[in-house]
Design an enzyme around this catalytic site. Structure first.
Site, PDB file in Angstrom:
ATOM      1  N   SER B 180       0.845  -1.203   0.000  1.00  0.00           N
ATOM      2  CA  SER B 180       0.000   0.000   0.000  1.00  0.00           C
ATOM      3  C   SER B 180       0.882   1.256   0.000  1.00  0.00           C
ATOM      4  O   SER B 180       1.642   1.454  -0.951  1.00  0.00           O
ATOM      5  CB  SER B 180      -0.957  -0.046   1.195  1.00  0.00           C
ATOM      6  OG  SER B 180      -1.940   0.929   1.069  1.00  0.00           O
ATOM      7  N   GLU B 198     -13.760  10.229 -12.873  1.00  0.00           N
ATOM      8  CA  GLU B 198     -13.667  11.347 -13.827  1.00  0.00           C
ATOM      9  C   GLU B 198     -12.810  10.928 -15.006  1.00  0.00           C
ATOM     10  O   GLU B 198     -11.998  10.007 -14.906  1.00  0.00           O
ATOM     11  CB  GLU B 198     -12.974  12.557 -13.173  1.00  0.00           C
ATOM     12  CG  GLU B 198     -13.801  13.290 -12.156  1.00  0.00           C
ATOM     13  CD  GLU B 198     -13.001  14.416 -11.494  1.00  0.00           C
ATOM     14  OE1 GLU B 198     -12.116  14.998 -12.148  1.00  0.00           O
ATOM     15  OE2 GLU B 198     -13.258  14.668 -10.310  1.00  0.00           O
ATOM     16  N   HIS B 222      -3.989  -0.741  -4.542  1.00  0.00           N
ATOM     17  CA  HIS B 222      -5.447  -0.929  -4.387  1.00  0.00           C
ATOM     18  C   HIS B 222      -6.088  -0.600  -5.732  1.00  0.00           C
ATOM     19  O   HIS B 222      -7.120   0.081  -5.802  1.00  0.00           O
ATOM     20  CB  HIS B 222      -6.031  -0.001  -3.321  1.00  0.00           C
ATOM     21  CG  HIS B 222      -5.404  -0.112  -1.967  1.00  0.00           C
ATOM     22  ND1 HIS B 222      -5.752  -1.084  -1.062  1.00  0.00           N
ATOM     23  CD2 HIS B 222      -4.434   0.631  -1.368  1.00  0.00           C
ATOM     24  CE1 HIS B 222      -5.044  -0.926   0.054  1.00  0.00           C
ATOM     25  NE2 HIS B 222      -4.232   0.105  -0.116  1.00  0.00           N
TER      26      HIS B 222
END
Lengths: 318, 318
Positions: B180, B198, B222
């Site tokens: 991560s 977007e 992720h």
């Protein structure tokens, strides 16, 4: 479109004499039908540079601006003939076809279309009614609204209505636009649904047959807005002969009639081209196993960019 | 790693006689330092086929399995030496370093590591404390936990601690894993944050400097789980000299030491290679305008796939 009407358009577009254009059209008519279509497409395409609103097919990613600049809807209205436009609205994807239909009716009427009609077809067996086919025969533009693409296909797929639209688009007599569900149905293969938030895998996307207006495309819409990259990748893995096209909201692939489209609107169009795919594990992968796709070509296109989906090439920016 | 220790590993790996391997190592020592490093990397890499758990650097997409098969954490544990492993945990990205540190302490201790230490550094000026550097000098594996990558960089970036880790990884004395936030910091450029939903645009991603363990990579984690394709595309537009690597949860790019990585785990790794980019509007685009990126090469890789990030080639599946 009659030969005379087509010639008249050439006269307007090119400023050539009516006799020159008529001669040109008659020469085309001596060719076989497909050859004629190619010539028509080619002529339309050559002119599209001069008349950028002339788009035979417009594939819209949903949520197009209906209030302010309305650039995409205006481009459709102009393509369909502007003040001469006779526009038919197909709201069948929606469960509220009267509300959705009326909204677009007000918009195109407000723009000054000559006539706007709503083809509010509620049952599949209505699709060969003379009532609707008569309206269709007078239309210069058909606008297919959003809703549920499966509902749309169930109601009107494979009917005389669809065949008539295809024929009229092919002969240049009709401009076809579809938004959201109305965009999803454009390809021969169709994304019926799916989800996001996972590694690309087969269970992420539901695939079925589309209406095949542009068979080579596999269209997804509300694309980056609803984070649909993984589902389009999963769809392309299942159909590596197709070209994946993800269209963002208020964005349009405006086909120019010669195998190219131009990007209109405020978002981007994502092209996933598996033409040089060297490996995918799709045939042997479990339903929920992550997919491999090696050597995809991907383009992110924005306003003004142009792409040839027949040759699979981005056209140089002017 | 001492020459003797390295030779001993060669003896184990290849089954060659100690004198042969010693001769080989002495020959390497006569080369310049960089040359030696290349040889070490090359030797390690050749062996990685035989010992697939031997990964000098492991870049993990977060949320790796800590309970069941624990395949990625086990691969790290084995790479660091298994029962001989001395593992240091850096929990500095987290605001709860004692809780996060203790979780990994229990895991590696439970696997049977020789020793596990938590480098619970709370202030930047601690990073040249002999206390931490002494622990580091004894470690065969360093595991950098998740949290906030900016916090991690602020606390330990550019300190003697980081330089020591880099040196030890380079000489093959240390296996480095980051998950991560601990993965995000691997490149020279780093994604500090961003959003989704977007069209790719500059405002979608916050970019800053990373810790540069693998300078050529621009890592996102992720990845499909949090729908980060558009933000990685936006990051790549800003850094077209880098290779975008999006790693899904419980998935790992296990570097093999010779410019290749192998995919481990249950998700996919998305590679965005702008090496043949023909156009981007990034330099002149407004902050929130949609980006164009023409001719990206993209790979979706899953378990067992291997990629050479120096040559930018997917390796054929065996």
């Amino acid at each position: 479109m009659t030969v005379e009407k087509f010639c008249f358009q050439i006269v307007i577009w090119l400023g050539v004499s009516p006799s020159e254009s008529l001669h040109s059209c008659r020469a085309m008519l001596n060719q076989d039908k497909d050859g004629l279509m190619l010539e028509v497409e080619s002529s339309l395409a050559q002119q599209s540079m001069a008349i950028p609103t002339q788009y035979p097919v417009m594939v819209i990613g949903g949520a197009e601006d209906k209030v302010n600049g309305r650039s995409i809807l205006t481009a459709f209205f102009e393509s369909a003939g502007g003040s001469d436009a006779v526009i038919g609205i197909i709201p069948c994807a929606s469960r509220e076809p009267n509300i959705v239909g009326d909204r677009y009716y007000q918009i195109f009427n407000g723009m000054g279309a000559k006539q706007v009609q709503i083809l509010d077809i509620r049952r599949r067996d209505e699709c060969d009614d003379a009532r609707w086919l008569d309206i269709l025969s007078s239309c210069s533009g058909i606008f297919v609204t959003g809703g549920d693409q499966l509902r749309l296909c169930d109601l009107i797929g494979g009917t005389p209505l669809i065949q008539t639209i295809k024929d009229k688009v092919k002969t240049g007599d009709l401009v076809l636009a579809g938004t959201s569900a109305g965009a999803a149905i454009m390809g021969a293969a169709m994304i019926a649904g799916g989800s996001s938030g996972e590694s690309p895998n087969q269970s992420l996307v539901d695939l079925t047959q589309g209406l095949g207006f542009i068979p080579e495309l596999l269209v997804d819409q509300h694309f980056h807005n609803r984070n649909r990259m993984a589902r389009l990748l999963s769809a392309v893995a299942a159909h590596p002969d197709k070209l994946g096209i993800g269209i963002d909201e208020d964005t349009c692939a405006a086909l120019e009639g010669n195998g190219t489209f131009q990007v209109l609107g405020k978002g981007s169009i994502t092209v996933i081209d598996p033409g040089h795919l060297t490996h995918t594990n799709h045939p042997r992968a479990e339903e929920e196993s992550p997919l491999s796709l090696h050597n995809l070509k991907v383009h992110i296109l924005s306003q003004g960019d142009r792409y040839n989906y027949k040759e699979r090439l981005v056209l140089p920016n002017s």
